[in-house]
Design an enzyme around this catalytic site. Structure first.
Site, PDB file in Angstrom:
ATOM      1  CG  HIS A 225      -0.359   0.068   2.525  1.00 30.03           C
ATOM      2  ND1 HIS A 225       0.059  -1.057   3.187  1.00 30.03           N
ATOM      3  CD2 HIS A 225      -0.043   1.118   3.322  1.00 30.03           C
ATOM      4  CE1 HIS A 225       0.590  -0.698   4.345  1.00 30.03           C
ATOM      5  NE2 HIS A 225       0.541   0.620   4.454  1.00 30.03           N
ATOM      6  CG  ASP A 226       2.201   3.484   3.048  1.00 30.40           C
ATOM      7  OD1 ASP A 226       1.374   4.201   2.444  1.00 30.40           O
ATOM      8  OD2 ASP A 226       2.235   3.377   4.289  1.00 30.40           O
ATOM      9  CE  LYS A 229       3.959   6.434   4.083  1.00 29.45           C
ATOM     10  NZ  LYS A 229       3.875   5.850   5.447  1.00 29.45           N
ATOM     11  CG  HIS A 254       1.981   7.923   0.042  1.00 28.27           C
ATOM     12  ND1 HIS A 254       1.260   8.838   0.767  1.00 28.27           N
ATOM     13  CD2 HIS A 254       1.522   6.707   0.441  1.00 28.27           C
ATOM     14  CE1 HIS A 254       0.424   8.206   1.580  1.00 28.27           C
ATOM     15  NE2 HIS A 254       0.555   6.901   1.395  1.00 28.27           N
ATOM     16  CG  HIS A 281      -3.921   7.456   2.685  1.00 24.86           C
ATOM     17  ND1 HIS A 281      -3.883   7.252   4.048  1.00 24.86           N
ATOM     18  CD2 HIS A 281      -2.694   7.105   2.220  1.00 24.86           C
ATOM     19  CE1 HIS A 281      -2.676   6.813   4.385  1.00 24.86           C
ATOM     20  NE2 HIS A 281      -1.933   6.707   3.287  1.00 24.86           N
ATOM     21  CG  ASP A 309      -1.904   2.294   6.512  1.00 21.75           C
ATOM     22  OD1 ASP A 309      -0.839   1.879   7.014  1.00 21.75           O
ATOM     23  OD2 ASP A 309      -2.008   3.408   5.962  1.00 21.75           O
TER      24      ASP A 309
HETATM   25  P1  C2E Z   1       1.389   6.456   8.446  1.00 18.90           P
HETATM   26  O1  C2E Z   1       2.240   6.955   9.565  1.00 18.90           O
HETATM   27  O2  C2E Z   1       1.614   5.009   8.037  1.00 18.90           O
HETATM   28  O3  C2E Z   1      -0.118   6.626   8.853  1.00 18.90           O
HETATM   29  C1  C2E Z   1      -1.145   6.020   8.128  1.00 18.90           C
HETATM   30  C2  C2E Z   1      -2.475   6.600   8.473  1.00 18.90           C
HETATM   31  O4  C2E Z   1      -2.798   6.318   9.849  1.00 18.90           O
HETATM   32  C3  C2E Z   1      -2.555   8.107   8.377  1.00 18.90           C
HETATM   33  O5  C2E Z   1      -2.794   8.513   7.040  1.00 18.90           O
HETATM   34  C4  C2E Z   1      -3.752   8.416   9.267  1.00 18.90           C
HETATM   35  O6  C2E Z   1      -4.948   8.117   8.605  1.00 18.90           O
HETATM   36  C5  C2E Z   1      -3.582   7.416  10.379  1.00 18.90           C
HETATM   37  N1  C2E Z   1      -2.867   8.049  11.508  1.00 18.90           N
HETATM   38  C6  C2E Z   1      -1.560   7.942  11.841  1.00 18.90           C
HETATM   39  N2  C2E Z   1      -1.292   8.664  12.956  1.00 18.90           N
HETATM   40  C7  C2E Z   1      -2.452   9.230  13.351  1.00 18.90           C
HETATM   41  C8  C2E Z   1      -2.823  10.078  14.459  1.00 18.90           C
HETATM   42  O7  C2E Z   1      -1.997  10.465  15.305  1.00 18.90           O
HETATM   43  N3  C2E Z   1      -4.153  10.441  14.531  1.00 18.90           N
HETATM   44  C9  C2E Z   1      -5.078  10.037  13.618  1.00 18.90           C
HETATM   45  N4  C2E Z   1      -6.362  10.417  13.738  1.00 18.90           N
HETATM   46  N5  C2E Z   1      -4.751   9.235  12.564  1.00 18.90           N
HETATM   47  C10 C2E Z   1      -3.465   8.843  12.442  1.00 18.90           C
HETATM   48  P2  C2E Z   1      -2.458  10.023   6.602  1.00 18.90           P
HETATM   49  O8  C2E Z   1      -2.891  10.988   7.632  1.00 18.90           O
HETATM   50  O9  C2E Z   1      -3.011  10.169   5.237  1.00 18.90           O
HETATM   51  O10 C2E Z   1      -0.888  10.051   6.524  1.00 18.90           O
HETATM   52  C11 C2E Z   1      -0.194   9.357   5.523  1.00 18.90           C
HETATM   53  C12 C2E Z   1       1.261   9.286   5.852  1.00 18.90           C
HETATM   54  O11 C2E Z   1       1.795  10.618   5.886  1.00 18.90           O
HETATM   55  C13 C2E Z   1       1.583   8.710   7.229  1.00 18.90           C
HETATM   56  O12 C2E Z   1       1.593   7.316   7.141  1.00 18.90           O
HETATM   57  C14 C2E Z   1       2.948   9.337   7.484  1.00 18.90           C
HETATM   58  O13 C2E Z   1       3.985   8.664   6.780  1.00 18.90           O
HETATM   59  C15 C2E Z   1       2.828  10.722   6.880  1.00 18.90           C
HETATM   60  N6  C2E Z   1       2.411  11.732   7.878  1.00 18.90           N
HETATM   61  C16 C2E Z   1       1.149  12.098   8.219  1.00 18.90           C
HETATM   62  N7  C2E Z   1       1.168  13.086   9.146  1.00 18.90           N
HETATM   63  C17 C2E Z   1       2.474  13.355   9.423  1.00 18.90           C
HETATM   64  C18 C2E Z   1       3.155  14.286  10.309  1.00 18.90           C
HETATM   65  O14 C2E Z   1       2.565  15.047  11.057  1.00 18.90           O
HETATM   66  N8  C2E Z   1       4.519  14.248  10.312  1.00 18.90           N
HETATM   67  C19 C2E Z   1       5.225  13.386   9.498  1.00 18.90           C
HETATM   68  N9  C2E Z   1       6.558  13.414   9.568  1.00 18.90           N
HETATM   69  N10 C2E Z   1       4.598  12.501   8.666  1.00 18.90           N
HETATM   70  C20 C2E Z   1       3.248  12.498   8.616  1.00 18.90           C
HETATM   71 FE    FE Z   2      -0.200   5.473   2.988  1.00 25.66          FE
HETATM   72 FE    FE Z   3       1.436   1.916   6.045  1.00 23.71          FE
END
Ligand code: C2E
Ligand code: FE
Ligand code: FE
Ligand code: SIN
Ligand code: SIN
Length: 370
Positions: A225-226, A229, A254, A281, A309
């Protein structure tokens, strides 16, 4: 003549099922059942020889684990090592017979018929072993041996094909995980993350009534899925804090990038992976990205992997956030029922929470080096 006919009938009733069976475990059980019916044995086992570990293994019943024995044990072991067929009608007076099995199980072995299963080149693949000619006190005859030999010739070919198939699929799985991990490693997510997402996705897929074959497909495809990235710069992927607007814009590409990497393949599995990369997403209420698809407009594979995910991402620490407690995660899923997630799938998740937690425990992350 009547006997020949019933023999033919037995063979015909199994041939179709055997030819269609690709799964090695189910195939072994089918072949054992055929052998048992062919020669009126009480039990029949198909053993496969693992040349590397010098062990025989078998799948004796549906739902049971595989049984493994050293290839020097008992009658089956003798046949596996010597390549010669054996008819033993007085096992308790035969030193090659391992009496411990009966002692443990309370079963009384009266006679054993065992012969090697050979592959196309005459190499020993395994052993066909029948126990207790029925009805008691009958004994196995030369004719039984001939008949089981016939089955073994056929068995060798079917097993050879299934083993090759399994080898190909194992190679495929390994490649997928390696590739998927390459994508995740850079964002400091561990290899276990993609495995867990695969298992959660499989659980949700079967839970919502998907066929076993399709659920297996989702399990294979979900780790990708990712994959997109891979193209996201480290400065964004590994940023310890919140992303600014521009960074977030890049981050969101991504999913479409992953789709573009995978979409060119004609393989069913990679086509599924492409849909998953693109749609994982999207949100049920239409507020997701990249296309803002809504409800049924999101492919089932996308809805399933989205849940898998997020469940895993929340339970794990990320550079940008600590791990959440299970209770808090469950509350989020309840709150997001019919908003972020397909309501029916959230119900499946809640119903199978025990199994979800078991997967989480089974594929725990190794404590990372300081
Ligand atoms: P990921 O870390 O694998 O997170 C996947 C999905 O899990 C996120 O998709 C979101 O839907 C959910 N998720 C993860 N952490 C949280 C959280 O603290 N609260 C909530 N409500 N949901 C959460 P999303 O948001 O589309 O993000 C996609 C990817 O973008 C993430 O994959 C991560 O790699 C990056 N990302 C998102 N936000 C941040 C951030 O604030 N800082 C950094 N460095 N990366 C981010
Ligand atoms: Fe993703
Ligand atoms: Fe993932
Ligand atoms: C053996 O091969 O000696 C063991 C027979 C059995 O499985 O009971
Ligand atoms: C595709 O099959 O081309 C992708 C399906 C989609 O994401 O709309």
């Amino acid at each position: 003549m009547a006997k020949q006919q019933s023999l033919l009938k037995t063979i015909f009733s199994y041939v179709g099922k055997i030819a269609d069976e690709r799964d090695i475990d189910r195939l072994m059980i089918l072949l054992a059942d055929m052998g048992r019916d062919l020669i009126s044995a009480d039990r029949c086992t198909v053993w496969l020889l693992n040349h590397k570990t010098r062990q025989l293994w078998s799948k004796v019943a549906h739902g049971m684990d595989r049984v493994v024995i050293p290839c020097t044990t008992g009658i089956a072991g003798c046949v596996a090592t010597s390549g010669e067929a054996l008819i033993i009608n007085d096992p308790y007076n035969d030193s090659r017979f391992d009496k411990d099995v009966d002692k443990r199980t309370g079963y009384r072995t009266r006679n054993i018929l065992a012969l090697p299963i050979l592959d196309g080149e005459g190499k020993i693949l395994g052993v066909y072993q029948a126990i207790n000619k029925m009805p008691a006190p009958a004994a196995f005859s030369r004719q039984d041996l001939e008949h089981l030999l016939l089955a073994a010739t056929y068995t060798g070919k079917a097993l050879d094909a299934a083993l090759l198939q399994e080898e190909i699929e194992a190679t495929q799985r390994e490649l997928i995980f390696t590739l998927a991990e390459a994508g995740e490693k850079r964002s400091k997510e561990t290899g276990q993350h993609v495995k867990r997402v695969a298992e959660y996705s499989y659980l949700f897929a079967t839970g919502c009534g998907m066929s076993e074959i399709e659920a297996q497909l989702v399990r294979l495809a979900a780790p990708m899925h990712d994959i997109g990235k891979i193209a996201i710069p480290d400065a964004i992927l590994q940023k310890p804090g919140k992303l600014d607007e521009d960074e977030w814009g890049i981050m969101k590409t991504h999913s479409e990038l992953g789709y573009e990497i995978l979409m060119h393949s004609e393989r069913r599995m990679l086509k599924a992976a492409a849909v998953i990369a693109r749609q994982h997403h999207e949100k049920w209420d239409g507020t997701g990205y990249p296309r803002g698809l809504k409800g049924d407009g999101i492919h089932m594979y996308g809805r399933i992997t989205a849940m898998a995910d997020v469940f895993d991402a929340l339970g794990c620490p990320r550079v940008y956030k600590p791990a959440w407690e299970l209770e808090r995660i469950v509350s989020l899923f309840k709150a997001e029922r019919a908003h972020q997630f397909d309501p029916d799938l959230v119900d499946v998740f809640l119903k199978h929470l025990d199994a979800v937690v078991r997967i989480k425990e089974t594929y725990k992350d190794e404590p990372s080096a300081p």
